[in-house]
Design an enzyme around this catalytic site. Structure first.
Site, mmCIF file in Angstrom:
data_model
loop_
_atom_site.group_PDB
_atom_site.id
_atom_site.type_symbol
_atom_site.label_atom_id
_atom_site.label_comp_id
_atom_site.label_asym_id
_atom_site.label_seq_id
_atom_site.Cartn_x
_atom_site.Cartn_y
_atom_site.Cartn_z
ATOM 1 N NE ARG A 208 11.991 -28.806 19.866
ATOM 2 C CZ ARG A 208 10.759 -29.029 19.458
ATOM 3 N NH1 ARG A 208 10.379 -30.235 19.116
ATOM 4 N NH2 ARG A 208 9.906 -28.037 19.392
ATOM 5 C CD GLU B 20 14.299 -20.246 20.073
ATOM 6 O OE1 GLU B 20 13.390 -19.588 19.559
ATOM 7 O OE2 GLU B 20 14.085 -21.307 20.686
ATOM 8 C CB THR C 281 11.014 -18.433 9.193
ATOM 9 O OG1 THR C 281 11.348 -17.066 8.965
ATOM 10 C CG2 THR C 281 11.289 -19.217 7.931
ATOM 11 C CE1 TYR D 144 9.967 -18.009 22.488
ATOM 12 C CE2 TYR D 144 11.367 -17.201 20.702
ATOM 13 C CZ TYR D 144 10.747 -18.248 21.361
ATOM 14 O OH TYR D 144 10.918 -19.525 20.913
ATOM 15 C CG ASP E 263 6.162 -18.930 20.994
ATOM 16 O OD1 ASP E 263 5.318 -19.331 21.822
ATOM 17 O OD2 ASP E 263 6.634 -19.655 20.100
#
Ligand code: SF4
Length: 362
Positions: free
Chosen positions: A30, A42, A48, A125, A143
């Protein structure tokens, strides 16, 4: 879909952004706008958990710091770095996509949703997540977290496994997305973050901590905990297998899996379909031109993939003979280097134990 006035949903934007700025987890992907690490994160985060991804992410970027480095990575090194994360086709697709970026986009990451969608392993996505987080594009990334939060906010009982629901949610969220690229960068992540840490998938939602509680229809009507609606999945297919840990002169037999299908191109212990008793296992060894010298032990293991469950019976035995051409006899060091998927983890431990017995430490 329920007929909630749009104004109600649009009211979530400011509190959501404000909450994210003060409460979001500090995650390395981020802190960047570089599409390459955002993309790697991503892909790793698909199926996961964040905690499991963190170490892999750092090691992966240290080994392959750029798209170019990933495109040129040796396959063994790539698979080894992915070992334990599962869903290995993700790693292969990462490399295929990196090669496409080098060849078709002159090494520059495409910056639109439509172009991102053309890369292997990037679906709706992921294309939206990269387009928004790296390039500030107004693309909703929907998502499972977003679907859950949306269903609860809107008291929406549509089946979230139905692609039509996802499309409808995407359209509704697109209508309320902020305009400035800075806010767009944060908005998708904030929605997902809220789903990950407040409006959680397991256990009751933490409505007392939620910045959207005032506007949440699911909370007000007492339905939040029973949402989202998801039609039951089809039962997993069960496959039985017999796995052989053949040891010979301090080495263990491995072979490569086919280049397509489940766990494509990874290393495995020789195995056949079905559960064989010891006599049938001996006959199978003979078919491979191997003569059992000493049967050590029989064990069982199970591995669950998304659609298939493997129930495995394993035999640990020392043999004489070379076996077929596709058998590779690995010593302890080589066994450590090869990417053997976690489906065979139980047998990998047995293989190492068998090698240690044959080559005890001085
Ligand atoms: Fe989820 Fe509760 Fe927030 Fe509604 S109020 S979005 S149910 S955490």
């Amino acid at each position: 879909m329920p007929h909630t006035p749009l104004t109600t949903l649009s009211e979530i934007v400011l509190p959501l952004l404000a909450w994210y700025h003060t409460s979001a987890r500090d995650l390395p992907w981020r802190k960047t706008r570089d599409p390459y690490p955002i993309w790697v994160s991503e892909i790793m985060l698909q199926q996961t958990r964040v905690a499991a991804v963190l170490g892999y992410y750092q090691r992966f970027l240290a080994a392959f710091p750029s798209v170019e480095a990933l495109a040129n990575a040796p396959e063994e090194q790539l698979m080894k770095l992915w070992e334990g994360l599962g869903y290995y086709s993700r790693a292969r697709n990462l490399q295929k996509a990196a090669k496409t970026v080098m060849q078709d986009f002159a090494g520059k990451f495409p910056d639109t949703y439509e172009e991102l969608l053309t890369l292997p392993g990037i679906g709706d996505y992921t294309a939206s997540a990269i387009a928004s987080a790296a390039f500030g594009r107004r693309e909703p990334a929907v998502d499972g977290n977003v679907l859950r939060v949306f269903s609860r906010l809107e008291d929406d009982h549509s089946d979230i496994g139905d692609p039509k629901t996802k499309k409808a949610v995407r359209a509704r969220i697109e209508e309320i997305m902020p305009d400035s690229s800075e806010d767009i960068r944060v908005f998708n992540q904030a929605f997902m973050e809220l789903g990950a840490v407040v409006c959680v998938p397991n256990g009751p939602p933490k409505c007392l901590l939620c910045p959207l509680a005032e506007r949440c229809l699911g909370r007000k009507r007492g339905t939040a905990e029973s949402l989202p609606v998801k039609a039951p999945k089809k039962a997993r297919r069960v496959e039985e297998k017999t796995v052989f840990i053949f040891s010979r002169e301090g080495k263990i037999a491995l072979r490569k899996r086919p280049e397509d299908g489940l766990l494509a191109g990874l290393w495995e212990f020789p195995n056949v379909d079905g559960t064989l008793d010891e006599a049938a296992a001996g006959a199978q060894a003979a078919l491979w031109d191997l003569t059992p010298v000493d049967w050590d032990r029989r064990l069982t293991a199970k591995h669950i993939f998304s659609h298939v469950e493997w129930r495995m019976t394993g035999y640990v035995l020392s043999v004489a003979g070379n076996g077929p051409e596709d058998f590779f006899w690995a010593d302890g060091a080589t066994l450590e280097e090869r990417a053997v998927p976690s489906a065979f983890a139980r047998f990998l431990t047995e293989a190492k134990t068998a090698l240690n017995k044959e080559n005890p430490e001085p």
